[in-house]
Design a protein around this motif. Structure first.
Motif, short mmCIF file in Angstrom:
data_model
loop_
_atom_site.label_atom_id
_atom_site.label_comp_id
_atom_site.label_asym_id
_atom_site.label_seq_id
_atom_site.Cartn_x
_atom_site.Cartn_y
_atom_site.Cartn_z
N TYR A 18 0.84 -1.20 0.00
CA TYR A 18 0.00 0.00 0.00
C TYR A 18 0.88 1.24 0.00
CZ TYR A 18 -3.05 -3.53 2.18
OH TYR A 18 -3.73 -4.69 2.48
N LEU A 19 0.36 2.29 -0.62
CA LEU A 19 0.97 3.61 -0.54
C LEU A 19 0.29 4.41 0.55
CD1 LEU A 19 1.18 4.21 -4.36
CD2 LEU A 19 3.15 4.36 -2.82
N ILE A 20 1.07 5.24 1.21
CA ILE A 20 0.54 6.16 2.22
C ILE A 20 0.49 7.54 1.57
CG2 ILE A 20 0.80 7.11 4.54
CD1 ILE A 20 2.58 4.67 5.16
N LEU A 21 -0.72 8.03 1.34
CA LEU A 21 -0.89 9.29 0.63
C LEU A 21 -1.60 10.32 1.52
CD1 LEU A 21 -2.16 8.00 -2.85
CD2 LEU A 21 0.19 8.27 -2.04
N ASP A 22 -1.29 11.58 1.27
CA ASP A 22 -2.01 12.66 1.93
C ASP A 22 -3.48 12.57 1.54
OD1 ASP A 22 -3.17 15.62 1.76
OD2 ASP A 22 -1.56 15.61 3.27
N ARG A 23 -4.38 12.71 2.51
CA ARG A 23 -5.80 12.52 2.26
C ARG A 23 -6.38 13.52 1.28
NH1 ARG A 23 -9.26 12.04 7.58
NH2 ARG A 23 -10.74 11.19 6.09
N ARG A 89 -3.95 8.42 4.07
CA ARG A 89 -4.83 7.34 3.63
C ARG A 89 -3.98 6.19 3.12
NH1 ARG A 89 -9.61 9.75 0.84
NH2 ARG A 89 -10.37 9.67 2.98
N ILE A 90 -4.36 4.97 3.48
CA ILE A 90 -3.73 3.76 2.96
C ILE A 90 -4.42 3.42 1.65
CG2 ILE A 90 -3.38 1.30 3.35
CD1 ILE A 90 -1.67 3.01 5.11
N VAL A 91 -3.64 3.30 0.57
CA VAL A 91 -4.23 3.23 -0.76
C VAL A 91 -3.71 2.01 -1.52
CG1 VAL A 91 -4.34 4.38 -3.00
CG2 VAL A 91 -4.57 5.72 -0.90
N GLY A 92 -4.64 1.30 -2.15
CA GLY A 92 -4.29 0.19 -3.02
C GLY A 92 -4.26 0.64 -4.47
N THR A 93 -3.15 1.22 -4.88
CA THR A 93 -2.94 1.62 -6.27
C THR A 93 -1.48 1.36 -6.61
OG1 THR A 93 -3.19 3.42 -7.89
CG2 THR A 93 -2.41 4.04 -5.71
N ALA A 239 -1.09 -3.12 -7.12
CA ALA A 239 -1.93 -3.08 -5.94
C ALA A 239 -3.37 -2.82 -6.38
CB ALA A 239 -1.45 -1.99 -4.99
N GLN A 240 -4.31 -3.42 -5.69
CA GLN A 240 -5.71 -3.37 -6.10
C GLN A 240 -6.55 -2.43 -5.23
OE1 GLN A 240 -6.89 -5.50 -9.07
NE2 GLN A 240 -4.77 -4.77 -9.11
N LEU A 241 -7.52 -1.80 -5.85
CA LEU A 241 -8.40 -0.87 -5.13
C LEU A 241 -9.18 -1.59 -4.04
CD1 LEU A 241 -9.89 1.04 -8.22
CD2 LEU A 241 -8.17 1.92 -6.60
N ASP A 242 -9.61 -2.81 -4.32
CA ASP A 242 -10.52 -3.57 -3.44
C ASP A 242 -9.85 -4.90 -3.10
OD1 ASP A 242 -12.53 -5.23 -2.42
OD2 ASP A 242 -14.08 -4.36 -3.69
N ILE A 356 -8.03 14.88 -8.79
CA ILE A 356 -7.38 14.18 -7.67
C ILE A 356 -8.35 13.95 -6.53
CG2 ILE A 356 -5.58 14.34 -5.91
CD1 ILE A 356 -4.55 13.67 -8.69
N ALA A 357 -9.23 14.91 -6.28
CA ALA A 357 -10.21 14.73 -5.21
C ALA A 357 -11.08 13.51 -5.47
CB ALA A 357 -11.09 15.98 -5.07
N GLY A 358 -11.46 13.31 -6.73
CA GLY A 358 -12.25 12.14 -7.08
C GLY A 358 -11.48 10.86 -6.89
N LEU A 359 -10.18 10.88 -7.23
CA LEU A 359 -9.35 9.69 -7.01
C LEU A 359 -9.26 9.34 -5.54
CD1 LEU A 359 -6.33 10.07 -9.46
CD2 LEU A 359 -8.20 8.43 -9.59
N MET A 360 -9.10 10.35 -4.71
CA MET A 360 -8.97 10.08 -3.27
C MET A 360 -10.27 9.48 -2.72
SD MET A 360 -5.87 10.65 -2.89
CE MET A 360 -5.80 10.25 -1.14
N GLU A 361 -11.41 9.89 -3.27
CA GLU A 361 -12.68 9.28 -2.87
C GLU A 361 -12.73 7.83 -3.34
OE1 GLU A 361 -15.82 11.62 -4.45
OE2 GLU A 361 -15.43 13.35 -3.16
N LEU A 362 -12.27 7.58 -4.56
CA LEU A 362 -12.26 6.22 -5.09
C LEU A 362 -11.36 5.34 -4.23
CD1 LEU A 362 -12.92 4.18 -7.39
CD2 LEU A 362 -10.86 5.01 -8.55
N TYR A 363 -10.20 5.84 -3.85
CA TYR A 363 -9.27 5.07 -3.03
C TYR A 363 -9.87 4.74 -1.65
CZ TYR A 363 -5.66 6.64 -6.36
OH TYR A 363 -4.92 6.91 -7.48
N ALA A 364 -10.74 5.61 -1.18
CA ALA A 364 -11.35 5.40 0.14
C ALA A 364 -12.34 4.24 0.13
CB ALA A 364 -12.02 6.67 0.62
N GLY A 365 -12.80 3.87 -1.07
CA GLY A 365 -13.67 2.71 -1.17
C GLY A 365 -15.12 3.04 -1.12
#
Length: 365
Positions: A18-23, A89-93, A239-242, A356-365
């Motif tokens: 996982y990547l650790i990204l700024d929320r 945020r912990i992100v699966g990308t 890395a996978q989103l889900d 990017i805001a939309g991506l961060m929402e997608l990453y949140a699940g």
């Protein structure tokens, strides 16, 4: 009875990076140590990766998808809560969508520092994060047979899991830019030509003695024999989103291995379906297009719609999936991916509509 004399389902495991990204900004954050040290359970179940903005966990040895689902769901939830408390945020990308132009901070472990020194500038932007699948094999000869069989389906496996289309805030034109960055390592693509475990071991020993790699743990082929476990390790997936998608993918891989070892244990020799250049070329095309266009079947050199190669692969895996009771789940997974495209397409669609805001929402699940 399962292949190679097994009476129980062949065990498997999934490693997730996982990547650790700024929320808010989506930029990598060097918070791995702080994150793991904030929770003793996280520290027990995870480790820091090459960069300080990455962590990795692994399921226990599993025989069912439900076991792997539970392990990864629990970890993602716990790590997600800890990350949120730190504004990350912990992100699966497969790669961070922004910030990759900044050189990553190497995790202060002697081994990682040695690798970074060897790679020089090629190490600077290796934010690559993947999903690794381990499948049990009875011995290394069997493992080589499984790797040879997997090679034909590797373009489809890469296309299904491509999940790194955006780099430095722009679409790259590739579904898996992670795959392209991995090509800068000393060893890349698919291992080729080995027919026995001894041949594989000799080949690796020569690479180490020649100084191409530090040790066998540095093998960055997309498939390899594990040095720690009696497994084949497939490292082709981003890395996978889900996490459920990651597990479904792992079950598909197990089905392919099960079929290949059933044939191998019945006396079929190890055969490679295509030359190395055809396999690696087909992988390059799969990394570019994902499921959105055509894929190459390395065994026939045909260029065909992605869904056709995926369905050929599913037909090959069918006996193995039936043996382990995974047919319905894997079929649903494949049909979903063929309907919506690679995870990369989900990222591209969200980025096009909300940035990017939309991506961060997608990453949140």
């Amino acid at each position: 009875m399962s292949a190679a004399g097994q009476t129980e389902p062949r065990s498997f495991g999934v490693e997730e990076e996982y990547l650790i990204l700024d929320r808010i900004t989506g930029e990598p954050q060097d918070r791995a140590a702080a994150l793991l040290w904030s929770d003793a359970e996280l520290e027990r179940r995870a480790d820091r990766e090459f960069f300080c903005s990455q962590i990795e966990t692994a399921t226990p040895i599993c025989t069912t998808g439900a076991e792997a689902d539970q392990s990864l769901a629990d970890f993602r939830a716990r790590a997600g809560e800890a990350a949120a408390a730190q504004g990350t945020r912990i992100v699966g990308t497969g790669l961070p969508p922004v910030g990759g132009e900044v050189a990553g901070t190497i995790t202060p472990k002697p081994r990682y520092r040695e690798i970074a020194e060897m790679l020089r500038h090629a190490a600077a932007h290796q934010y690559v994060s993947g999903t690794h699948v381990h499948v049990e094999v009875p011995d290394r000869d069997a493992g080589v047979a499984a790797i040879a069989a997997i090679s034909r389906w590797s373009p489809a496996l890469l296309a299904l899991t491509a999940n790194s289309p955006i780099w430095d805030g722009e679409p790259t034109g590739f579904a898996s830019w992670r795959h392209m960055l991995m090509l800068s390592w000393p060893l890349a693509g698919f291992p080729h030509g080995f027919t026995t475990g001894d041949e594989y071991a000799t080949g690796v020993e020569r690479l180490v003695s020649a100084g191409v790699i530090i040790d066998a743990g540095m093998l960055t082929w997309v498939a390899r024999l594990s040095e720690q476990y009696p497994t084949v390790e497939l490292r082709i997936a981003d890395a996978q989103l889900d996490h459920t998608q990651a597990v479904s993918f792992a079950l598909l891989v197990r089905g392919i291995v099960e079929r290949s070892l059933s044939e191998w244990s019945a006396g079929q020799p190890v055969t490679w379906p295509a030359r190395a250049d055809m396999i690696d070329g087909a992988l390059w095309m799969a990394a570019r297009d994902g499921l959105s266009g055509t894929l190459i079947d390395p065994a026939t050199a045909e260029t065909l719609p992605a869904r056709d190669l995926v369905r050929r692969m599913a037909a090959y895996a069918a006996p193995g999936l039936e043996r382990t009771g995974d047919t319905a789940r894997v079929t649903e997974y494949l049909e979903h991916r063929l309907a919506v495209g690679s995870p990369a397409q989900e990222q591209l669609d969200r980025f096009a509509s909300a940035g990017i805001a939309g991506l961060m929402e997608l990453y949140a699940g």
